[in-house]
Design an enzyme around this catalytic site. Structure first.
Site, PDB file in Angstrom:
ATOM      1  N   ARG A  20       2.614 -32.844  19.824  1.00 13.19           N
ATOM      2  CA  ARG A  20       2.160 -33.791  20.152  1.00 13.19           C
ATOM      3  C   ARG A  20       2.107 -34.872  19.085  1.00 13.19           C
ATOM      4  O   ARG A  20       1.631 -36.439  19.455  1.00 13.19           O
ATOM      5  CB  ARG A  20       0.938 -33.784  20.727  1.00 13.19           C
ATOM      6  CG  ARG A  20       1.122 -32.565  22.374  1.00 13.19           C
ATOM      7  CD  ARG A  20       2.181 -32.753  22.363  1.00 13.19           C
ATOM      8  NE  ARG A  20       1.810 -32.032  23.694  1.00 13.19           N
ATOM      9  CZ  ARG A  20       2.768 -31.305  24.573  1.00 13.19           C
ATOM     10  NH1 ARG A  20       3.690 -31.830  24.668  1.00 13.19           N
ATOM     11  NH2 ARG A  20       3.562 -30.805  25.381  1.00 13.19           N
ATOM     12  N   ASN A  50      10.183 -32.962  20.688  1.00 10.68           N
ATOM     13  CA  ASN A  50       9.537 -33.475  22.604  1.00 10.68           C
ATOM     14  C   ASN A  50       8.587 -34.405  22.197  1.00 10.68           C
ATOM     15  O   ASN A  50       7.711 -34.814  22.357  1.00 10.68           O
ATOM     16  CB  ASN A  50       9.823 -33.306  23.203  1.00 10.68           C
ATOM     17  CG  ASN A  50       8.623 -31.717  23.550  1.00 10.68           C
ATOM     18  OD1 ASN A  50       8.099 -31.798  22.772  1.00 10.68           O
ATOM     19  ND2 ASN A  50       8.585 -31.862  25.206  1.00 10.68           N
ATOM     20  N   ASP A 268       5.569 -21.216  22.971  1.00  9.58           N
ATOM     21  CA  ASP A 268       5.231 -23.105  23.653  1.00  9.58           C
ATOM     22  C   ASP A 268       4.241 -23.746  24.290  1.00  9.58           C
ATOM     23  O   ASP A 268       4.266 -24.243  25.137  1.00  9.58           O
ATOM     24  CB  ASP A 268       6.719 -22.135  25.201  1.00  9.58           C
ATOM     25  CG  ASP A 268       6.427 -23.960  25.792  1.00  9.58           C
ATOM     26  OD1 ASP A 268       7.196 -25.151  24.959  1.00  9.58           O
ATOM     27  OD2 ASP A 268       7.155 -23.741  26.731  1.00  9.58           O
ATOM     28  N   HIS A 272      -1.697 -30.612  27.386  1.00 10.28           N
ATOM     29  CA  HIS A 272      -1.800 -31.897  28.159  1.00 10.28           C
ATOM     30  C   HIS A 272      -3.445 -32.129  28.204  1.00 10.28           C
ATOM     31  O   HIS A 272      -4.063 -31.070  28.676  1.00 10.28           O
ATOM     32  CB  HIS A 272      -1.128 -31.584  29.306  1.00 10.28           C
ATOM     33  CG  HIS A 272       0.621 -31.239  29.425  1.00 10.28           C
ATOM     34  ND1 HIS A 272       0.770 -32.693  28.888  1.00 10.28           N
ATOM     35  CD2 HIS A 272       1.564 -30.571  29.526  1.00 10.28           C
ATOM     36  CE1 HIS A 272       2.300 -32.194  28.548  1.00 10.28           C
ATOM     37  NE2 HIS A 272       2.948 -30.839  29.031  1.00 10.28           N
TER      38      HIS A 272
END
Ligand code: DOR
Ligand code: ZN
Length: 389
Positions: A20, A50, A268, A272
């Protein structure tokens, strides 16, 4: 009572994490998520592109490598993303630079997931051809955008979190895998399928391997230990892409592990915040679960001949008595080390395990910044007790 014999293993490699940083550090950052990794026996990770900004240019890639220099305990390697044609040029530049040795491969998203990373479909051929030329693995998130769109069109009233598994159905993954394997065949690329979650997917990889294509795959702990039945207790904490499947699929993944079709187990790890997850509209909750700290204890429990679960009667159980600690080393060290050319062979750092320690997973004792786990209250056997230089 005799003291338990500790066992020593190489520091594990998790070839699929989202740490992140930069841009999404309310969810996690390199420091917090590396702490979680180390506590879970994972000393090398391959981090996904990402972030914000995404790692699709040499400049952003360089920034991520620089940020990782402050992390001493965990070796962070990075995937490079391609979504538009200019990123192919950027990849060539990266190849020609000293940063290349920090690049574990290329990541392609066939459909949207967290971050705006879907590749322009018309570029797939070129991207596969370039990766073949540069001799690196292309890791594909295989879900087919058209099939997912059809599923949404057929269920406009979808609103429950369990609908997520219907809106991204198994066929979507199977069609995308078929396409990815066809591209690997045409271009001679090393294709690595990320978080494979379906029985037909396993079947396709089995067939590709017998055809001697360079096709490898990984499965994620959440697809091995959780099923659609877990939405009931997890709600949106069980939402990820690809989604939870029925137990027949999980059983097929375990069978793929048993016969060598599955090359890696990778988490993975996708934290969040709880606030982001607990939305009023479940289908709008972000997809992803943390997992880097819980993978090893869950797998050690199976290696100890037990099944990890939150108490009571486990909802589903795979009698895979042959699964051993050697399998963990093969799936979470040797194979990812080889596939992603991580060069970890020479005297890797070791972790020490107490294989008999029984404990209960509680998020409050874990280290990810997100502060929750889909395995809250699960009883496991085996834990990391130390890291040796
Ligand atoms: O569940 C997922 N979470 N799947 C992905 O493809 C991305 C990931 C994330 O970054 O949150
Ligand atoms: Zn991912």
């Amino acid at each position: 009572m005799p003291a338990t014999t500790l066992i020593t293993l190489p520091g594990l490699i998790d070839c699929h994490v989202h740490f992140r940083e930069p841009g999404l550090t309310q969810k996690g950052d390199m420091e917090s998520e590396s702490r979680a990794a180390k506590a879970g026996g994972v000393l090398t990770v391959c981090e996904m592109p990402n972030t914000i900004p995404p790692a699709v240019t040499t400049e952003v890639f360089a920034d991520k490598v620089k940020r990782a220099e402050r992390i001493k305990d965990v070796d962070i390697r990075f995937f490079f993303g391609i979504t538009a044609s200019e990123h192919l040029e950027e990849l060539k530049q990266l190849y020609a630079s000293p940063l290349w040795k920090r690049c574990s491969g290329v990541k392609l998203y066939f459909d949207h997931s967290t971050g705006n990373q879907k590749i322009d479909g018309s570029l797939l051929g070129e991207a596969f051809a370039l990766c073949a030329k540069l001799n690196i693995a292309v890791v594909c998130h295989c879900e087919d955008p058209e099939t997912n769109q059809e599923a949404r069109d057929q269920k406009p009233e979808a609103s429950e979190v369990a609908d997520h598994s219907i809106l991204r159905p198994p066929e979507s993954e199977d069609i995308a895998i078929e396409r990815a394997i066809a591209l690997a065949r045409t271009h001679g690329t090393h294709l690595h399928i990320a978080h494979l979650s379906t029985m037909q997917g396993i079947e396709q990889v089995r067939a590709a391997k017998s055809e001697e294509l360079k096709v490898t795959c990984e499965v994620a702990p959440h697809h091995l230990f959780l099923t659609v039945d877990d939405y009931q207790t997890l709600g949106t904490l069980g939402k990820m892409n690809p989604p939870l499947r029925t137990s027949e699929h999980a059983e097929a993944l375990w069978a793929g592990i048993a016969d060598g079709t599955v090359d890696c187990i990778a988490t993975d790890h996708a934290p969040h915040t709880l606030q982001e997850k607990k939305t009023d509209e479940p289908l709008k909750a972000p997809s992803g679960v943390p997992g880097v700290e819980t993978m090893l204890p869950l797998l050690l429990t199976v290696a100890a001949g037990k099944w990890p679960h939150p108490g009571g009667k486990p909802k589903y159980q795979i009698p895979n008595t042959k699964f051993s600690v050697d399998d963990i080393v093969r799936l979470c060290f040797e194979n990812p080390n080889r596939i992603f050319r991580l060069g970890k062979d020479a005297a890797p750092q070791k972790i020490q395990i107490d294989p008999e320690a029984e404990w209960t997973i509680h998020a409050k004792n874990l280290h990810s910044k997100c502060g929750w786990t889909p395995y809250e209250g699960w009883k496991v056997t085996g834990r990391v007790v130390g890291v040796t230089e």
